[in-house]
Design an enzyme around this catalytic site. Structure first.
Site, PDB file in Angstrom:
ATOM      1  N   ASP A 246      -2.684  13.213   3.508  1.00 17.94           N
ATOM      2  CA  ASP A 246      -4.135  13.264   3.325  1.00 17.94           C
ATOM      3  C   ASP A 246      -4.725  14.585   3.789  1.00 17.94           C
ATOM      4  O   ASP A 246      -4.058  15.377   4.455  1.00 17.94           O
ATOM      5  CB  ASP A 246      -4.807  12.080   4.045  1.00 17.94           C
TER       6      ASP A 246
ATOM      7  N   ASN B 295      -7.625   0.756  13.470  1.00 19.74           N
ATOM      8  CA  ASN B 295      -8.050  -0.355  12.601  1.00 19.74           C
ATOM      9  C   ASN B 295      -6.983  -0.712  11.562  1.00 19.74           C
ATOM     10  O   ASN B 295      -7.250  -1.467  10.635  1.00 19.74           O
ATOM     11  CB  ASN B 295      -9.373   0.006  11.902  1.00 19.74           C
TER      12      ASN B 295
ATOM     13  N   HIS C  12      -5.489   1.480   9.516  1.00 26.28           N
ATOM     14  CA  HIS C  12      -5.407   2.343   8.321  1.00 26.28           C
ATOM     15  C   HIS C  12      -4.093   3.113   8.296  1.00 26.28           C
ATOM     16  O   HIS C  12      -3.516   3.435   9.336  1.00 26.28           O
ATOM     17  CB  HIS C  12      -6.630   3.261   8.182  1.00 26.28           C
TER      18      HIS C  12
ATOM     19  N   GLU D   7      -8.362   2.718   4.340  1.00 20.54           N
ATOM     20  CA  GLU D   7      -9.072   1.971   5.376  1.00 20.54           C
ATOM     21  C   GLU D   7      -9.105   0.484   5.037  1.00 20.54           C
ATOM     22  O   GLU D   7      -9.032   0.117   3.858  1.00 20.54           O
ATOM     23  CB  GLU D   7     -10.523   2.484   5.470  1.00 20.54           C
TER      24      GLU D   7
HETATM   25  C1  F6R Z   1      -2.977  11.289   9.409  1.00 21.81           C
HETATM   26  C2  F6R Z   1      -3.182   9.939   8.953  1.00 21.81           C
HETATM   27  C3  F6R Z   1      -3.803   8.893   9.801  1.00 21.81           C
HETATM   28  C4  F6R Z   1      -3.217   8.836  11.206  1.00 21.81           C
HETATM   29  C5  F6R Z   1      -3.901   7.759  12.053  1.00 21.81           C
HETATM   30  C6  F6R Z   1      -3.416   7.760  13.479  1.00 21.81           C
HETATM   31  O1  F6R Z   1      -2.389  12.089   8.374  1.00 21.81           O
HETATM   32  O2  F6R Z   1      -2.870   9.679   7.826  1.00 21.81           O
HETATM   33  O3  F6R Z   1      -3.656   7.657   9.161  1.00 21.81           O
HETATM   34  O4  F6R Z   1      -1.844   8.568  11.129  1.00 21.81           O
HETATM   35  O5  F6R Z   1      -5.287   7.973  12.041  1.00 21.81           O
HETATM   36  O6  F6R Z   1      -3.815   8.943  14.103  1.00 21.81           O
HETATM   37  P1  F6R Z   1      -3.332   9.309  15.575  1.00 21.81           P
HETATM   38  O7  F6R Z   1      -1.865   9.597  15.498  1.00 21.81           O
HETATM   39  O8  F6R Z   1      -4.107  10.566  15.918  1.00 21.81           O
HETATM   40  O9  F6R Z   1      -3.650   8.150  16.435  1.00 21.81           O
END
Ligand code: F6R
Length: 241
Positions: free
Chosen positions: A67, A137, A139, A144
């Site tokens: 992403d 959450n 995702h 989401e």
């Molecule tokens: C990042 C991504 C997000 C993260 C998620 C967890 O490329 O796709 O889904 O994996 O937000 O983020 P952290 O590791 O910062 O807790």
């Protein structure tokens, strides 16, 4: 779903790096799906160390990231391109110009950019191993929690909870972009192998929900129960809460 519960973040990072490294060793021109966020940073550091020690070669490896914020300039220090360069690509012998791919946060036509990205992944032979983190959450990527989940790569809005969680990287929540381009559930689920890294107490509830085997679009990570080669590497804080 294979599960490894590691003592701490460092062990989790080492274990995850060894899983990814074994894919690269078996198939030197493999396609990696990569994630940003704080969780995989330790794994990227270990992979770069292996590369420096001459134990792992990235010269033929191709990467596609999950992403990117939208809109955002690649040169913006908050962009995921900037993050990947700093945390991995600039520290390994990968062909950064030709073999590393992120969704273009500067694309004028977001829909065309997303459609071309899915085609490019397919043309590259599909993803051999997809690295995932998990949001508080549930995702994955920026898919989401929502009644309908979207299959193809697409432009999406960020939820308040994700804006809040990601604001730790920005001066304030107001500065967090409100949109992103993200791989949809389809390219993620089509990856031949998936490795999910989970660290910290904040992820305990969503991790347990995923491990319970119940599938709900209210926790997109639970859909990984439909994939037959998923490895979850978590630390004790995430597992025990
Ligand atoms: C990042 C991504 C997000 C993260 C998620 C967890 O490329 O796709 O889904 O994996 O937000 O983020 P952290 O590791 O910062 O807790």
């Amino acid at each position: 779903m294979k599960l490894y519960v590691c003592k701490n973040y460092d062990e989790m990072s080492a274990k995850a790096a060894s899983v990814v490294a074994s894919v690269i060793t078996l198939k030197p021109d493999c396609v990696l799906g990569l994630a940003t966020g704080s969780t995989p940073v330790g794994m990227y550091t270990k992979l770069a160390e292996m590369n420096k020690e001459g134990k792992l070669d990235f010269s033929e490896v191709k990467t596609y990231n999950l992403d990117e914020y939208y809109p955002i300039k690649a040169s913006d220090p908050q962009s995921y391109r900037y993050f990947m360069d700093k945390n991995l690509f600039d520290n390994i012998n990968i062909d950064k110009a030709n073999n590393t791919h992120l969704l273009n946060g500067e694309a004028a036509d977001a829909d065309a950019e997303c459609a071309a990205y899915d085609k490019a992944i397919e043309a590259a032979g599909g993803i051999d191993i997809q690295v995932l983190g998990i949001g508080n959450n549930g995702h994955i990527g920026f898919n989401e929690p929502s009644d309908p989940l979207v299959g193809p790569t697409h432009k999406t809005g960020l939820t308040e909870s994700t804006i809040e969680a990601n604001s730790r990287f920005f001066a304030s929540a107001d500065e967090v972009p409100k949109h992103a381009l993200t791989m949809g559930m389809a390219p993620i689920m089509k990856a031949r192998k998936i490795i999910m890294l989970v660290s910290g107490k904040g992820k305990h509830a969503v991790l347990r929900e995923m491990l319970s085997g119940v599938i709900t679009t209210k926790n997109p990570a639970t859909l990984l129960n439909l994939h037959d080669d998923v490895t979850v590497v978590c630390d004790e804080e995430a597992y025990n809460g």
